[in-house]
Design an enzyme around this catalytic site. Structure first.
Site, PDB file in Angstrom:
ATOM      1  N   ASP A 169      -0.521   6.315   0.414  1.00 40.46           N
ATOM      2  CA  ASP A 169      -0.631   5.196  -0.753  1.00 40.46           C
ATOM      3  C   ASP A 169      -0.532   5.951  -2.021  1.00 40.46           C
ATOM      4  O   ASP A 169      -1.224   5.130  -3.106  1.00 40.46           O
ATOM      5  CB  ASP A 169      -1.481   3.976  -0.698  1.00 40.46           C
ATOM      6  CG  ASP A 169      -1.147   3.264   0.623  1.00 40.46           C
ATOM      7  OD1 ASP A 169      -0.272   3.401   1.209  1.00 40.46           O
ATOM      8  OD2 ASP A 169      -2.217   2.397   1.087  1.00 40.46           O
ATOM      9  N   LYS A 225       3.877   1.210   6.136  1.00 37.35           N
ATOM     10  CA  LYS A 225       2.805   0.527   6.716  1.00 37.35           C
ATOM     11  C   LYS A 225       2.609  -0.684   6.214  1.00 37.35           C
ATOM     12  O   LYS A 225       2.631  -1.009   4.974  1.00 37.35           O
ATOM     13  CB  LYS A 225       1.608   1.363   6.930  1.00 37.35           C
ATOM     14  CG  LYS A 225       0.863   1.610   5.545  1.00 37.35           C
ATOM     15  CD  LYS A 225      -0.438   2.418   5.879  1.00 37.35           C
ATOM     16  CE  LYS A 225      -1.181   2.851   4.539  1.00 37.35           C
ATOM     17  NZ  LYS A 225      -1.623   1.431   3.722  1.00 37.35           N
ATOM     18  N   CYS A 257      -7.704   2.551   2.663  1.00 38.70           N
ATOM     19  CA  CYS A 257      -6.567   2.743   3.585  1.00 38.70           C
ATOM     20  C   CYS A 257      -6.691   4.367   3.982  1.00 38.70           C
ATOM     21  O   CYS A 257      -6.414   4.428   5.031  1.00 38.70           O
ATOM     22  CB  CYS A 257      -5.252   2.985   2.679  1.00 38.70           C
ATOM     23  SG  CYS A 257      -4.696   0.981   2.417  1.00 38.70           S
TER      24      CYS A 257
END
Length: 226
Positions: A38, A136, A171
């Site tokens: 991310d 994702k 995450c």
């Protein structure tokens, strides 16, 4: 980047239970992948919708890790959160309905849809043509149905993952937990992960170190790959 680390009393407690704090002495490049979580403009850029200011400070270490992996033939995988499907529907009503106001949920969905200017990888990251890219739709890239990451790695004989990115306590930690639970050996890079606060960052490091992975620094990982 964060200047804090795991307190000594936690390190000592973990070391007593398993005999040592560090888990791995070396990483086999043929079985190892760098998983960068991310590091998207939505999180990293100044003024971004879900800005994590300290994430800008880890870009240099992320690039060092990526270069070290490429040098020994270990794949680099860039993970991007993508929260809408082809119809524009979001796939995760429990999170958006219960843990967000309508306004904050809409802002997050807009920033992390694949047609958003915030969705792309942040400026300053050394992304090369041979790298892998996986999307994702959950915090963890390994939870069932969230992404193709597990399939991509197992097809390459990978069973060790080096995890960095943002957010440390969301995450990245979620990905590390699930990776260990399905059989991967995890290295979690403390100075190449970023959270919003030092407290959240350290809490995640302690959780990972206690049960889910080997928490190391960038210099350690580069040396382990050599």
């Amino acid at each position: 980047m964060h200047s804090v680390t795991i307190p000594d009393h936690f390190r000592d407690k973990i070391a007593r239970r398993r005999g040592r704090f560090e888990i791995f002495d070396r990483l086999d490049p043929a079985r190892t992948a760098l998983v960068v979580v991310d590091m998207q403009k939505a999180f990293v850029a100044e003024g971004a919708p879900v800005e994590v200011p300290l994430a800008r400070g880890i870009i240099g270490n992320v690039n060092r890790l990526a270069a070290a992996c490429r040098a020994v033939g270990a794949p680099v995988v860039w993970i991007k959160t993508t929260l809408t499907d082809a119809t524009g529907e979001h796939p995760w009503p429990v999170f958006f309905d219960l843990f967000n106001t309508p306004e904050s949920g809409a802002r997050l969905l807009a920033a992390l849809s694949d047609n958003s200017p915030w969705h792309g990888l942040a400026e300053g990251l050394d992304v090369l043509p041979g790298d892998l890219h996986v999307s994702k739709n959950r915090f963890s890239a390994f939870i069932q149905g969230a992404s193709t990451l597990d399939m991509v790695l197992r097809a390459r004989g990978i069973d060790h993952v080096v995890i960095c990115g943002t957010l440390t306590n969301r995450c990245c930690e979620s990905t590390a937990r699930d990776a260990m639970m399905i059989g991967y050996r995890v290295v979690f890079v403390e100075d190449a992960n970023a959270a919003v606060t030092d407290e959240e960052h350290v809490a995640a490091l302690v959780n990972v170190a206690a049960t889910f992975g080997d928490v190391r620094r960038t210099d350690d990982v580069v040396g382990m790959l050599g």
